[in-house]
Design a protein around this motif. Structure first.
Motif, PDB file in Angstrom:
ATOM      1  N   LYS A  36      -4.137   8.050   6.419  1.00  0.00           N
ATOM      2  CA  LYS A  36      -4.761   7.147   7.383  1.00  0.00           C
ATOM      3  C   LYS A  36      -3.744   6.107   7.827  1.00  0.00           C
ATOM      4  N   LYS A  37      -3.851   5.729   9.080  1.00  0.00           N
ATOM      5  CA  LYS A  37      -2.913   4.773   9.655  1.00  0.00           C
ATOM      6  C   LYS A  37      -3.470   3.360   9.551  1.00  0.00           C
ATOM      7  N   CYS A  38      -2.662   2.465   9.020  1.00  0.00           N
ATOM      8  CA  CYS A  38      -3.061   1.058   8.916  1.00  0.00           C
ATOM      9  C   CYS A  38      -2.992   0.419  10.297  1.00  0.00           C
ATOM     10  N   THR A  39      -4.038  -0.281  10.686  1.00  0.00           N
ATOM     11  CA  THR A  39      -4.094  -0.896  12.014  1.00  0.00           C
ATOM     12  C   THR A  39      -3.209  -2.132  12.132  1.00  0.00           C
ATOM     13  N   ARG A  40      -2.692  -2.595  11.016  1.00  0.00           N
ATOM     14  CA  ARG A  40      -1.872  -3.804  11.057  1.00  0.00           C
ATOM     15  C   ARG A  40      -0.372  -3.494  10.987  1.00  0.00           C
ATOM     16  N   CYS A  41       0.014  -2.639  10.043  1.00  0.00           N
ATOM     17  CA  CYS A  41       1.441  -2.317   9.893  1.00  0.00           C
ATOM     18  C   CYS A  41       1.815  -0.974  10.528  1.00  0.00           C
ATOM     19  N   ASN A  42       0.796  -0.218  11.004  1.00  0.00           N
ATOM     20  CA  ASN A  42       1.005   1.073  11.687  1.00  0.00           C
ATOM     21  C   ASN A  42       1.693   2.118  10.805  1.00  0.00           C
ATOM     22  N   GLN A  43       1.497   2.030   9.516  1.00  0.00           N
ATOM     23  CA  GLN A  43       2.060   3.022   8.602  1.00  0.00           C
ATOM     24  C   GLN A  43       0.947   3.907   8.046  1.00  0.00           C
ATOM     25  N   TYR A  44       1.324   5.144   7.682  1.00  0.00           N
ATOM     26  CA  TYR A  44       0.364   6.095   7.132  1.00  0.00           C
ATOM     27  C   TYR A  44       0.377   6.035   5.604  1.00  0.00           C
ATOM     28  N   PHE A  45      -0.836   6.048   5.035  1.00  0.00           N
ATOM     29  CA  PHE A  45      -0.978   6.048   3.578  1.00  0.00           C
ATOM     30  C   PHE A  45      -2.049   7.058   3.178  1.00  0.00           C
ATOM     31  N   THR A  46      -1.903   7.596   1.985  1.00  0.00           N
ATOM     32  CA  THR A  46      -2.883   8.555   1.470  1.00  0.00           C
ATOM     33  C   THR A  46      -4.237   7.883   1.287  1.00  0.00           C
ATOM     34  N   LEU A  47      -5.297   8.613   1.594  1.00  0.00           N
ATOM     35  CA  LEU A  47      -6.655   8.062   1.499  1.00  0.00           C
ATOM     36  C   LEU A  47      -7.120   8.018   0.040  1.00  0.00           C
ATOM     37  N   THR A  48      -6.589   7.076  -0.680  1.00  0.00           N
ATOM     38  CA  THR A  48      -6.992   6.851  -2.075  1.00  0.00           C
ATOM     39  C   THR A  48      -7.142   5.351  -2.306  1.00  0.00           C
ATOM     40  N   SER A  49      -7.801   5.010  -3.389  1.00  0.00           N
ATOM     41  CA  SER A  49      -8.010   3.591  -3.721  1.00  0.00           C
ATOM     42  C   SER A  49      -6.713   2.887  -4.100  1.00  0.00           C
ATOM     43  N   GLU A  50      -5.651   3.654  -4.260  1.00  0.00           N
ATOM     44  CA  GLU A  50      -4.355   3.054  -4.572  1.00  0.00           C
ATOM     45  C   GLU A  50      -3.801   2.281  -3.376  1.00  0.00           C
ATOM     46  N   PHE A  51      -4.115   2.746  -2.166  1.00  0.00           N
ATOM     47  CA  PHE A  51      -3.565   2.133  -0.952  1.00  0.00           C
ATOM     48  C   PHE A  51      -4.618   1.441  -0.094  1.00  0.00           C
ATOM     49  N   TRP A  52      -5.905   1.758  -0.325  1.00  0.00           N
ATOM     50  CA  TRP A  52      -6.958   1.242   0.548  1.00  0.00           C
ATOM     51  C   TRP A  52      -8.111   0.635  -0.259  1.00  0.00           C
ATOM     52  N   TYR A  53      -8.691  -0.414   0.305  1.00  0.00           N
ATOM     53  CA  TYR A  53      -9.914  -0.979  -0.260  1.00  0.00           C
ATOM     54  C   TYR A  53     -11.115  -0.219   0.299  1.00  0.00           C
ATOM     55  N   LYS A  54     -12.208  -0.242  -0.430  1.00  0.00           N
ATOM     56  CA  LYS A  54     -13.424   0.437   0.014  1.00  0.00           C
ATOM     57  C   LYS A  54     -14.111  -0.363   1.123  1.00  0.00           C
ATOM     58  N   LYS A  95      -3.986  -2.069   1.615  1.00  0.00           N
ATOM     59  CA  LYS A  95      -4.076  -3.109   0.592  1.00  0.00           C
ATOM     60  C   LYS A  95      -2.992  -4.174   0.738  1.00  0.00           C
ATOM     61  N   GLU A  96      -1.770  -3.746   0.989  1.00  0.00           N
ATOM     62  CA  GLU A  96      -0.658  -4.687   1.098  1.00  0.00           C
ATOM     63  C   GLU A  96      -0.875  -5.664   2.247  1.00  0.00           C
ATOM     64  N   CYS A  97      -1.296  -5.152   3.378  1.00  0.00           N
ATOM     65  CA  CYS A  97      -1.559  -6.017   4.536  1.00  0.00           C
ATOM     66  C   CYS A  97      -2.736  -6.951   4.268  1.00  0.00           C
ATOM     67  N   SER A  98      -3.730  -6.448   3.548  1.00  0.00           N
ATOM     68  CA  SER A  98      -4.893  -7.281   3.212  1.00  0.00           C
ATOM     69  C   SER A  98      -4.490  -8.437   2.307  1.00  0.00           C
ATOM     70  N   LYS A  99      -3.639  -8.148   1.327  1.00  0.00           N
ATOM     71  CA  LYS A  99      -3.178  -9.193   0.410  1.00  0.00           C
ATOM     72  C   LYS A  99      -2.374 -10.263   1.142  1.00  0.00           C
ATOM     73  N   ILE A 100      -1.521  -9.817   2.057  1.00  0.00           N
ATOM     74  CA  ILE A 100      -0.715 -10.767   2.841  1.00  0.00           C
ATOM     75  C   ILE A 100      -1.611 -11.646   3.704  1.00  0.00           C
ATOM     76  N   TYR A 101      -2.616 -11.027   4.315  1.00  0.00           N
ATOM     77  CA  TYR A 101      -3.541 -11.774   5.182  1.00  0.00           C
ATOM     78  C   TYR A 101      -4.311 -12.829   4.382  1.00  0.00           C
ATOM     79  N   VAL A 102      -4.785 -12.439   3.208  1.00  0.00           N
ATOM     80  CA  VAL A 102      -5.540 -13.374   2.357  1.00  0.00           C
ATOM     81  C   VAL A 102      -4.652 -14.524   1.895  1.00  0.00           C
TER      82      VAL A 102
END
Length: 267
Positions: free
Chosen positions: A9-27, A40-47
């Motif tokens: 899946k492509k992150c809408t903020r950093c435009n990078q692709y990550f595997t659809l697992t809880s390791e890279f994405w929040y529910k 997740k990384e972009c979410s942490k930076i935003y927070v």
């Protein structure tokens, strides 16, 4: 290649692709794939960057829904009263965490942090290291903040607690009762025990199960000016302390010579 793209899946903020697992994405239940649109990384930076704004919004949201949240909380507590009571008992009897109480009692008590994060304290009476429970730490905090009128410290056992001369002492001087024991100064007691290495100077007993007393070689009532002098005190076990005071005149003269000559009895 198509299969790889579909499982990512492509992150809408950093435009990078990550595997659809809880390791890279929040529910996120609103999403079709049950994952958020931002990694997740972009979410942490935003927070991290917008922490103040998010806290303010969260506070405003809680204020708007205050009545609704309180009603839900009361209903939940009533519905799960027995379960919550059991969980609370388990929590109070479990070992306390260092991070929870360190900033509240470290200025008054000697404590350390264990590798697993638990709090390691030292018994006020026998100096034995132990893991206090949440109940003990809560009572200690309450005593330090004068929420309870009497003294309450950290003890490794009920025996040490009841033997300690400062336990349940009233804090206000005008309400103090006249002490029947000579062990009225815990600081003096600690100094004497550390000097004598926590060993009875009469029989040489030490270790777990041995109750130690701070004995005044010179009677405290006859020498009030020197009552808090470690040089006129010695570390003895409970049984030896009783034997000393059974002697005629309490054996103060013999013990005085015994201390001045720097000797230690072997039995």
């Amino acid at each position: 290649m198509q299969a790889i793209i579909e499982s990512q899946k492509k992150c809408t903020r950093c435009n990078q692709y990550f595997t659809l697992t809880s390791e890279f994405w929040y529910k996120n239940k609103l999403s079709k794939d049950s994952f958020a649109w931002v990694c997740k990384e972009c979410s942490k930076i935003y927070v991290k960057v917008n922490s103040d704004i998010l806290k303010k919004k969260s506070k405003e949201r809680r204020e708007r829904k205050k009545d609704k949240l309180n009603a839900y909380s009361r209903g939940y507590n009533l519905e799960h009263k027995k379960e919550l009571s059991k969980l609370n008992k388990i929590y109070l009897q479990s070992p306390a965490k260092y991070k929870t109480y360190a900033h509240k009692i470290s200025f008054a008590d000697r404590i350390n942090q264990e590798k697993n994060g638990s709090l390691l304290a030292y018994c006020t009476y026998c100096n034995k290291p132990f893991h206090p429970t949440n109940t003990q730490c809560k009572n200690r905090v309450a005593a330090l903040h004068s929420e309870i009128g009497s003294e309450n410290r950290l003890y490794c056992s009920t025996e040490c607690k009841l033997s300690c001369p400062v336990y349940k002492k009233i804090k206000h001087p005008n309400r103090y009762k006249k002490a029947s024991s000579r062990e009225t100064n815990p600081i003096l007691r600690q100094l004497v025990f550390e000097r004598d290495k926590w060993i009875c100077q009469k029989c040489g007993s030490t270790g777990i199960g041995v109750t130690l007393h701070c004995h005044h070689i010179l009677p405290a009532t006859q020498n009030p000016m020197n009552a808090n002098d470690p040089d006129v005190c010695m570390c003895v076990c409970k049984s030896c302390h009783k034997d000393i005071h059974k002697q005629n005149g309490c054996g103060y003269n013999d013990l005085k010579c015994y201390r001045e000559n720097g000797k230690r009895a072997n039995g």
